[in-house]
Enzyme design. Structure first.
Site, PDB file in Angstrom:
ATOM      1  N   MET A 156       0.861  -1.179   0.000  1.00 22.95           N
ATOM      2  CA  MET A 156       0.000   0.000   0.000  1.00 22.95           C
ATOM      3  C   MET A 156       0.899   1.232   0.000  1.00 22.95           C
ATOM      4  O   MET A 156       1.894   1.298   0.730  1.00 22.95           O
ATOM      5  CB  MET A 156      -0.968   0.015   1.172  1.00 22.95           C
ATOM      6  CG  MET A 156      -0.389  -0.004   2.545  1.00 22.95           C
ATOM      7  SD  MET A 156      -1.739   0.063   3.759  1.00 22.95           S
ATOM      8  CE  MET A 156      -0.829   0.034   5.289  1.00 22.95           C
ATOM      9  N   HIS A 456       4.540   2.785  12.548  1.00 20.42           N
ATOM     10  CA  HIS A 456       3.810   2.066  11.503  1.00 20.42           C
ATOM     11  C   HIS A 456       2.301   2.300  11.607  1.00 20.42           C
ATOM     12  O   HIS A 456       1.725   2.256  12.684  1.00 20.42           O
ATOM     13  CB  HIS A 456       4.065   0.556  11.624  1.00 20.42           C
ATOM     14  CG  HIS A 456       5.377   0.135  11.056  1.00 20.42           C
ATOM     15  ND1 HIS A 456       5.975  -1.063  11.371  1.00 20.42           N
ATOM     16  CD2 HIS A 456       6.210   0.732  10.175  1.00 20.42           C
ATOM     17  CE1 HIS A 456       7.121  -1.182  10.728  1.00 20.42           C
ATOM     18  NE2 HIS A 456       7.282  -0.110   9.998  1.00 20.42           N
ATOM     19  N   GLU A 457       1.655   2.519  10.451  1.00 22.12           N
ATOM     20  CA  GLU A 457       0.198   2.630  10.346  1.00 22.12           C
ATOM     21  C   GLU A 457      -0.392   3.693  11.263  1.00 22.12           C
ATOM     22  O   GLU A 457      -1.480   3.543  11.798  1.00 22.12           O
ATOM     23  CB  GLU A 457      -0.471   1.278  10.623  1.00 22.12           C
ATOM     24  CG  GLU A 457       0.092   0.125   9.845  1.00 22.12           C
ATOM     25  CD  GLU A 457       0.156   0.384   8.344  1.00 22.12           C
ATOM     26  OE1 GLU A 457      -0.651   1.178   7.844  1.00 22.12           O
ATOM     27  OE2 GLU A 457       1.020  -0.193   7.672  1.00 22.12           O
ATOM     28  N   GLY A 458       0.313   4.792  11.424  1.00 22.35           N
ATOM     29  CA  GLY A 458      -0.201   5.903  12.221  1.00 22.35           C
ATOM     30  C   GLY A 458       0.489   5.992  13.566  1.00 22.35           C
ATOM     31  O   GLY A 458       0.452   5.059  14.368  1.00 22.35           O
TER      32      GLY A 458
END
Length: 632
Positions: A156, A456-458
């Site tokens: 992504m 990671h991821e926010g």
């Protein structure tokens, strides 16, 4: 770890109950155990022995291709061969129709063995799941199915060099590719130009193709980019172009590796700066990378967050398992390392043999802290995965309740394990002393790998703003009230159990403090005042949730206790029916005593911390808002 995993799945989360539902009706305890056995074996044989190798032999780019150790190729081939990429998918799609909670439990072994190598599979699975939810029939068949089979891997692509978490500042552009761009059978076809940064798995030769999911802005009616996030759409951008049958056309798409990022941890996963449409390749003789739009124009963020939410639970679980790996390593070391002698009233007797450091109270403290963090974090992650199964397969009322709980728990499921799993790794290093800093032992690598999970991821700050700024106040606080109802149920049941009534009162007080602080934070209605201390709120909220998880877990050890997290419903199959409460005596073995000790530790040493965190939130402490740049 396996005994804890089995206990959480079967004695606490009651996964057998799921087998009464049509989707999972072909499964049993035996099939679930077989999946866990297979994954545990592959992780032990193909991943764990090479975790240090892929850390020291980082991905290398020679200007043409990226080189990875052969061990990475072999490990992922074994993972693909296990069928785990499609484990939760329909039988008709080559899947096993496994419950999400069992799938995530099985993946624990890979994260613990080598979080860097297993990252490729996690990204691919999330990518394909998104396409199954939002893609067209052709996109699912051509791209998702080839990812589930392991023929292609996926990524992504959100962040950009100038826009990390600020997605409204995304500069990558997507222009319709010709007048008939809507007619392409793989989806509306665009040409993308721009740059994406921090792309894990963005370039490699593990598989024959890489499917990038890319956020980019489309033009508005006047041909100019729409402001903010309005024009952000999602695109499938394959490394190599494919036809409608999923075969490579032989033409390279205009996606080029600009360079590899060399990070503190996760070194076995390629991390890339990718250029889209720089002109190095010209598919169809035209400039720009070919991309196929997923969903409607401007719907990119909604689609992408389908993958983001799964990824956040996955990041939390990965952080837990790194913490678990460090805990087990430091526990083993503490049992073998002799140092120091018992202290008596007359002092230490040098003539006595040294004792293992696990006999020292402070070492026990550090080990207990790790145990409470990692086993509690594992329970939290699996609880959230069990809620995913409720969301998709339970009756409507239960599914709605699961959705509310997931809304408020996902920021915690990502952030809490990534902070306290890291603290567990730090304590593991401390237990080993000077040896903990060396590469002779694995704990320093676990710490380095885990440090990335707070980003990671926010980041923590983003999760905190999401929790206090949106999740706990949306729909009049329905999600927060749903969580409070579950916590209060645990409080009431624990109050009836000798030895747990004090913990019950402490948890009730913590929940009340969180509730009153939430109201005080928003009492002025000024977002800047409420959210200035969102991160301490996140920390306090997370600790309260983990205290609840721990109390609920130990309740399942008590005599006559109903399996607490998810009570069983009667089924047509007597073999799947919940045993009566009278059939379950109070567990007194070492395993159960260890769980009780970890719960006691968390309530004695950790839960009291929430009051300091909540204090600055409740009074809307203004220091961080008023601090001036020049004062630093």
């Amino acid at each position: 770890m396996r005994e804890t995993l089995d206990f959480l799945l079967h004695d606490w989360l009651n996964v057998q109950q799921l087998n009464a539902r049509e989707r999972f009706s072909d499964h049993s305890r035996e099939t679930f155990d077989a999946v866990l056995d297979t994954c545990e074996r592959i992780a032990r044989e193909k991943f764990a022995p090479f975790n240090r190798l892929v850390d020291t032999e980082e991905p290398r780019f020679d200007g043409e291709r990226v080189h990875l150790p052969q061990a990475t190729h072999d490990a992922l081939a074994a993972y693909v061969g296990s069928g785990m990429l499609s484990a939760a998918q329909d039988d008709a799609h080559g899947g096993m129709q496994l419950p999400c909670v069992v799938e995530m439990a099985a993946n624990c072994f890979f994260s613990k063995a080598s979080v860097a190598m297993s990252g490729y599979a996690m990204l691919t699975n999330g990518n394909a799941n998104l396409l199954m939810a939002h893609g067209t029939e052709a996109q699912r068949r051509v791209f998702a199915m080839n990812e589930f089979s392991g023929r292609w891997f996926g990524t992504m692509c959100l962040s950009e060099p100038q826009a990390g978490s600020s997605l409204s500042d995304v500069a990558t552009r997507a222009e319709p590719d010709g007048a008939d761009f809507e007619a392409d059978p793989l989806g509306p076809r665009y040409r993308l130009t721009g740059h994406k940064m921090w792309i894990s798995g963005g370039e490699h030769e593990i598989t024959e193709n890489i499917v990038h999911l890319v956020l980019a802005k489309i033009p508005g009616p006047d041909g100019k980019p729409l402001p903010g996030t309005k024009g952000i759409s999602l695109f499938i951008v394959p490394k190599h172009l494919v036809d409608i049958d999923g075969q490579l056309t032989g033409e390279r798409n205009d996606v080029a590796l600009a360079g590899l990022n060399h990070k503190l941890g996760y070194r076995g996963t390629t991390n890339c700066l990718l250029n889209f449409g720089e002109g190095r390749f010209t598919p169809g003789g035209q400039p720009g990378a070919v991309g196929y739009r997923v969903g409607q124009p401007g719907d990119g963020l909604r689609c992408m967050f389908h993958m983001m939410n799964e990824a956040r639970i996955g990041v939390g679980l990965g952080a837990v398992m790194l913490g678990y790996a460090g805990y087990e390593a430091s526990l083993d070391y503490a049992r073998q390392r002799p140092q120091g002698r018992p202290m008596t009233a007359a002092g230490k007797d040098a003539s006595q043999p040294q004792r293992p450091i696990i006999e020292h109270a402070d070492v026990k403290r550090m080990l207990l802290a790790q145990k409470s963090y990692v086993e509690g974090g594992l329970a939290l992650a699996l609880f959230c995965a069990r809620l995913v199964d409720e969301l998709h397969t339970a009756p409507p009322e239960a599914a709605d309740g699961a959705k509310l709980l997931l809304e408020v728990l996902i920021p915690i499921a990502k952030s809490w394990p990534s902070e306290w799993g890291l603290e567990a790794n730090s304590l593991a290093i401390q237990v080993l002393g000077g040896y903990g800093y060396t590469r002779d032992f694995p704990v320093e690598q676990y710490w380095r790998d885990n440090r990335l999970n707070m980003i990671h991821e926010g980041t923590h700050g983003i999760q905190a703003l999401d929790l206090l700024g949106r999740k706990v106040v949306m729909d009049g606080g329905r999600a927060l009230m749903a969580l409070a109802t579950r916590v209060n149920d645990t409080v009431q049941r624990a109050a009836q159990v000798p030895g747990l009534s004090e913990a019950s009162n402490e948890l009730a007080a913590a929940l009340a403090a969180v509730g009153s602080t939430t109201k005080k934070a928003w009492s002025t209605g000024v977002p800047e005042e409420a959210l200035a201390n969102a991160t301490p709120y996140l920390q306090a909220f997370g600790h309260t949730v983990l205290a609840w998880i721990w109390l609920d877990v130990v309740l399942s050890l008590e005599a006559g206790a109903v399996r607490t997290a998810f009570s069983a419903a009667p089924t047509h199959d007597d073999q799947r029916r919940e045993p009566s409460a009278a059939d379950r005596p109070r567990r007194e073995d070492d395993f159960a005593q260890g769980k009780r000790a970890a719960q006691r530790y968390f309530f004695a040493y950790e839960l009291p911390k929430i009051h300091a965190w909540l204090g600055v939130v409740a009074r809307r402490e203004s220091l961080t808002r008023e601090m001036q740049d020049r004062w630093f």
